[in-house]
Design an enzyme around this catalytic site. Structure first.
Site, PDB file in Angstrom:
ATOM      1  CG  HIS A  97      37.735  39.603  29.337  1.00  0.00           C
ATOM      2  ND1 HIS A  97      36.478  39.057  29.420  1.00  0.00           N
ATOM      3  CD2 HIS A  97      38.164  39.330  28.071  1.00  0.00           C
ATOM      4  CE1 HIS A  97      36.164  38.457  28.273  1.00  0.00           C
ATOM      5  NE2 HIS A  97      37.166  38.627  27.425  1.00  0.00           N
ATOM      6  CG  HIS A 105      36.714  36.271  19.400  1.00  0.00           C
ATOM      7  ND1 HIS A 105      36.253  34.999  19.661  1.00  0.00           N
ATOM      8  CD2 HIS A 105      36.728  36.910  20.592  1.00  0.00           C
ATOM      9  CE1 HIS A 105      36.006  34.884  20.955  1.00  0.00           C
ATOM     10  NE2 HIS A 105      36.282  36.017  21.543  1.00  0.00           N
ATOM     11  CD  GLU A 125      33.995  37.357  25.283  1.00  0.00           C
ATOM     12  OE1 GLU A 125      34.685  37.563  24.273  1.00  0.00           O
ATOM     13  OE2 GLU A 125      34.418  36.702  26.260  1.00  0.00           O
ATOM     14  CG  HIS A 140      35.981  32.448  24.847  1.00  0.00           C
ATOM     15  ND1 HIS A 140      34.773  32.886  24.367  1.00  0.00           N
ATOM     16  CD2 HIS A 140      36.787  33.540  24.849  1.00  0.00           C
ATOM     17  CE1 HIS A 140      34.845  34.189  24.087  1.00  0.00           C
ATOM     18  NE2 HIS A 140      36.062  34.603  24.369  1.00  0.00           N
TER      19      HIS A 140
HETATM   20  C1  DHB Z   1      41.420  37.277  25.908  1.00  0.00           C
HETATM   21  C2  DHB Z   1      40.114  36.953  26.281  1.00  0.00           C
HETATM   22  C3  DHB Z   1      39.133  36.777  25.316  1.00  0.00           C
HETATM   23  O1  DHB Z   1      37.837  36.499  25.638  1.00  0.00           O
HETATM   24  C4  DHB Z   1      39.455  36.891  23.963  1.00  0.00           C
HETATM   25  O2  DHB Z   1      38.497  36.647  23.058  1.00  0.00           O
HETATM   26  C5  DHB Z   1      40.753  37.217  23.581  1.00  0.00           C
HETATM   27  C6  DHB Z   1      41.734  37.424  24.565  1.00  0.00           C
HETATM   28  C7  DHB Z   1      42.481  37.453  26.958  1.00  0.00           C
HETATM   29  O3  DHB Z   1      42.202  37.349  28.146  1.00  0.00           O
HETATM   30  O4  DHB Z   1      43.630  37.677  26.588  1.00  0.00           O
HETATM   31 FE    FE Z   2      36.510  36.551  23.840  1.00  0.00          FE
END
Ligand code: DHB
Ligand code: FE
Length: 281
Positions: free
Chosen positions: A193, A59, A240, A12
């Site tokens: 991530h 978030h 996540e 997302h």
């Molecule tokens: C990013 C990824 C995310 O899942 C998020 O909530 C905010 C930023 C990113 O890759 O920058």
């Molecule tokens: Fe996220």
């Protein structure tokens, strides 16, 4: 009766929403990302459900750090698009399905999963970016959407096992709803991530690909993976991915048909993963 026809899984990343909203989808960097959704956009046109049960994470937008529900079901008639700091994304409001959502709340809570019922909630990129990836930029979203928010932001997150079993309860709830509705369950967020701390920028392609394999073929075993493995292998925000187990748990026990699979690094700071699984009729 209502039934679950398919499940969709996707990252997302908020920058994907910005690329769409600012008309950057033709840039080479973004073409590689959006290319993976070309098939999906055609597929969803032919398989537009009546309702999407959309599992995502807020978030710290609708829920501040003052109240943090582990699982929250949106029972409202509609949900406004949140302002995440740069103004709300220019996307349609989300129209809910209060009758089905209330039925699912009743069924799942009586099935021993203590959901938080939310009658008013704004929805952020966790929910709107997956919709944009599949539906593009329509005047109105073409179906009803039940937002289902999972806490994966503030420690402790729910376990994979809990998410997997909750998916089963959601399936039982949908299948006991007395109207012939086609329902898709979407699992969003991930893949690997980490946005913070010394390991910011972490990506683990080997882990992600194995996760996709196991989610398809052996989700019950994958559900047993402890949360610490997600954090260590896929980064602090890689947690996540537990949300994908809710959607997978809502599928039939029989092996699903893998209609589409896509994986790409990078989009912003994230490894993008995307799957479409259909239940066999
Ligand atoms: C990013 C990824 C995310 O899942 C998020 O909530 C905010 C930023 C990113 O890759 O920058
Ligand atoms: Fe996220």
């Amino acid at each position: 009766m209502a039934h679950v026809s398919a499940s969709v899984y996707t990252s997302h990343v908020p920058a994907i929403g910005a690329a769409l909203d600012l008309g950057k989808t033709g840039e080479p960097y973004w073409q590689k990302v959006f290319g993976g959704y070309e098939f999906s956009k055609k597929w969803i046109k032919q398989h537009t459900p009546d309702v999407i049960f959309l599992v995502y994470n807020d978030h710290a937008t609708a829920f501040s750090l003052e109240i943090i529900p582990t699982f929250a079901i949106g029972t409202a008639a509609e949900f406004a698009v949140a302002d995440e700091g740069w103004g709300p994304r220019p996307v349609p409001k989300v129209v809910g399905h209060p009758e089905l959502a209330s039925h699912i709340a009743q069924s799942v809570i009586q099935d021993d999963f203590d959901l938080t019922i939310v009658n008013k909630m704004d929805v952020d990129h966790g929910l709107t970016v997956p919709l944009s990836l599949l539906f593009g930029q329509p005047e109105a979203w073409p179906c009803r959407i039940i937002p289902f928010a999972v806490n994966v932001v503030q420690y402790p997150p729910p376990s994979g096992q809990r998410c997997w079993q909750l998916g089963h309860a959601i399936r039982r709830a949908i299948e006991s709803y007395d109207e012939d509705l086609d329902v898709q369950v979407w699992g969003t967020g991930g893949m690997s991530h980490q946005l913070q701390g010394p390991r910011a920028g972490l990506i683990n392609t080997e882990f992600d690909k194995a996760f996709l394999d196991r989610l398809i073929a052996d989700p019950a075993a994958l559900a047993k993976m402890p949360h610490i493995d997600y954090v260590r292998e896929a980064g602090s925000e890689g947690i996540e991915l537990v949300m994908w187990l809710i959607a997978r748990g809502a599928m039939s026990d029989a092996p699903p048909e893998v209609v589409h699979r896509f994986y790409h690094v990078p989009a912003s700071n994230t490894a993008v993963g995307h799957l479409i699984l259909e239940n066999r009729r």
